[in-house]
Design a protein around this motif. Structure first.
Motif, short mmCIF file in Angstrom:
data_model
loop_
_atom_site.label_atom_id
_atom_site.label_comp_id
_atom_site.label_asym_id
_atom_site.label_seq_id
_atom_site.Cartn_x
_atom_site.Cartn_y
_atom_site.Cartn_z
N CYS A 1 0.83 -1.21 0.00
CA CYS A 1 0.00 0.00 0.00
C CYS A 1 0.87 1.26 0.00
O CYS A 1 0.58 2.23 -0.70
N SER A 2 1.94 1.25 0.79
CA SER A 2 2.82 2.42 0.83
C SER A 2 3.52 2.62 -0.52
O SER A 2 3.69 3.76 -0.97
N LEU A 3 3.91 1.54 -1.17
CA LEU A 3 4.51 1.65 -2.50
C LEU A 3 3.51 2.23 -3.51
O LEU A 3 3.86 3.09 -4.32
N LEU A 4 2.28 1.76 -3.43
CA LEU A 4 1.24 2.27 -4.33
C LEU A 4 0.99 3.76 -4.10
O LEU A 4 0.84 4.53 -5.05
N LEU A 5 0.97 4.18 -2.84
CA LEU A 5 0.79 5.61 -2.54
C LEU A 5 1.95 6.45 -3.07
O LEU A 5 1.74 7.55 -3.59
N GLN A 6 3.18 5.95 -2.95
CA GLN A 6 4.34 6.68 -3.45
C GLN A 6 4.29 6.82 -4.97
O GLN A 6 4.60 7.87 -5.52
N VAL A 7 3.92 5.76 -5.66
CA VAL A 7 3.82 5.80 -7.12
C VAL A 7 2.73 6.78 -7.55
O VAL A 7 2.92 7.57 -8.49
N ALA A 8 1.60 6.78 -6.86
CA ALA A 8 0.52 7.71 -7.20
C ALA A 8 0.95 9.15 -6.95
O ALA A 8 0.65 10.05 -7.76
N TYR A 9 1.66 9.41 -5.86
CA TYR A 9 2.14 10.76 -5.57
C TYR A 9 3.13 11.22 -6.63
O TYR A 9 3.05 12.34 -7.14
N PHE A 10 4.07 10.37 -7.01
CA PHE A 10 5.06 10.70 -8.02
C PHE A 10 4.39 10.99 -9.36
O PHE A 10 4.73 11.96 -10.05
N ALA A 11 3.41 10.16 -9.73
CA ALA A 11 2.69 10.37 -10.99
C ALA A 11 1.91 11.68 -10.97
O ALA A 11 1.86 12.40 -11.98
N SER A 12 1.31 12.03 -9.84
CA SER A 12 0.56 13.29 -9.77
C SER A 12 1.48 14.49 -9.86
O SER A 12 1.13 15.50 -10.48
N VAL A 13 2.68 14.41 -9.27
CA VAL A 13 3.64 15.51 -9.39
C VAL A 13 4.09 15.66 -10.84
O VAL A 13 4.19 16.77 -11.37
N LEU A 14 4.38 14.55 -11.49
CA LEU A 14 4.76 14.61 -12.91
C LEU A 14 3.65 15.20 -13.77
O LEU A 14 3.90 16.00 -14.68
N PHE A 15 2.41 14.85 -13.47
CA PHE A 15 1.28 15.40 -14.22
C PHE A 15 1.17 16.91 -14.01
O PHE A 15 0.93 17.66 -14.96
N LEU A 16 1.35 17.37 -12.77
CA LEU A 16 1.27 18.81 -12.51
C LEU A 16 2.39 19.57 -13.20
O LEU A 16 2.18 20.67 -13.72
N ILE A 17 3.58 18.99 -13.23
CA ILE A 17 4.70 19.63 -13.95
C ILE A 17 4.39 19.69 -15.44
O ILE A 17 4.61 20.71 -16.09
N TRP A 18 3.87 18.60 -16.00
CA TRP A 18 3.54 18.58 -17.41
C TRP A 18 2.45 19.60 -17.74
O TRP A 18 2.54 20.33 -18.72
N ARG A 19 1.43 19.69 -16.86
CA ARG A 19 0.33 20.62 -17.11
C ARG A 19 0.79 22.07 -17.01
O ARG A 19 0.36 22.91 -17.79
N SER A 20 1.69 22.38 -16.08
CA SER A 20 2.18 23.75 -15.97
C SER A 20 3.02 24.12 -17.19
O SER A 20 3.01 25.26 -17.63
N GLY A 21 3.74 23.15 -17.75
CA GLY A 21 4.50 23.41 -18.97
C GLY A 21 3.59 23.70 -20.15
O GLY A 21 3.86 24.59 -20.96
N CYS A 22 2.49 22.97 -20.24
CA CYS A 22 1.52 23.21 -21.32
C CYS A 22 0.88 24.58 -21.17
O CYS A 22 0.67 25.29 -22.16
N ALA A 23 0.57 24.98 -19.95
CA ALA A 23 -0.06 26.27 -19.72
C ALA A 23 0.89 27.41 -20.06
O ALA A 23 0.49 28.41 -20.66
N SER A 24 2.17 27.26 -19.72
CA SER A 24 3.11 28.34 -20.04
C SER A 24 3.35 28.42 -21.54
O SER A 24 3.50 29.50 -22.09
N ARG A 25 3.37 27.26 -22.21
CA ARG A 25 3.53 27.30 -23.67
C ARG A 25 2.32 27.93 -24.33
O ARG A 25 2.44 28.67 -25.30
N ALA A 26 1.13 27.66 -23.81
CA ALA A 26 -0.08 28.26 -24.37
C ALA A 26 -0.07 29.77 -24.17
O ALA A 26 -0.46 30.53 -25.06
N GLY A 27 0.41 30.23 -23.02
CA GLY A 27 0.52 31.67 -22.77
C GLY A 27 1.53 32.32 -23.69
O GLY A 27 1.30 33.42 -24.19
N GLN A 28 2.65 31.65 -23.93
CA GLN A 28 3.66 32.20 -24.84
C GLN A 28 3.12 32.25 -26.26
O GLN A 28 3.38 33.20 -26.99
N MET A 29 2.37 31.22 -26.65
CA MET A 29 1.82 31.20 -28.00
C MET A 29 0.78 32.31 -28.16
O MET A 29 0.72 32.96 -29.21
#
Length: 93
Positions: free
Chosen positions: A27-55
């Protein structure tokens, strides 16, 4: 909280400490993987938002031939109290 409730549930269901340890580790391993995936998703989404603003800014300045009016934004926000950092404290100006 999740790990404790999982451990208690598994212990009351199986009465085995070994099963509790294995299940809690899984369960702890599953929680760590989910947390890591959510951080990666937030980083990816912020990159898309900044690119959209620049465009959008590029589109405004090149295609339409007008520059964004940054003075208007500054004038509207001047009515709000400004925070001034001073020796680690924030003071209202």
């Amino acid at each position: 909280m999740v790990l404790c409730s999982t451990a208690l549930t598994v212990y009351f269901a199986s009465h085995s400490i070994g099963t509790v340890v294995v299940t809690t580790l899984a369960c702890s391993l599953l929680l760590q993987v989910a947390y890591f995936a959510s951080v990666l998703f937030l980083i990816w989404r912020s990159g898309c938002a900044s690119r959209a603003g620049q465009m959008a800014e590029h589109f405004l300045s090149k295609e339409v031939g007008c520059q964004p009016d940054y003075d208007e934004v500054r004038n509207e926000s001047s009515d709000l109290p400004q925070l001034v950092p001073m020796a680690g404290l924030l003071l209202l100006r």
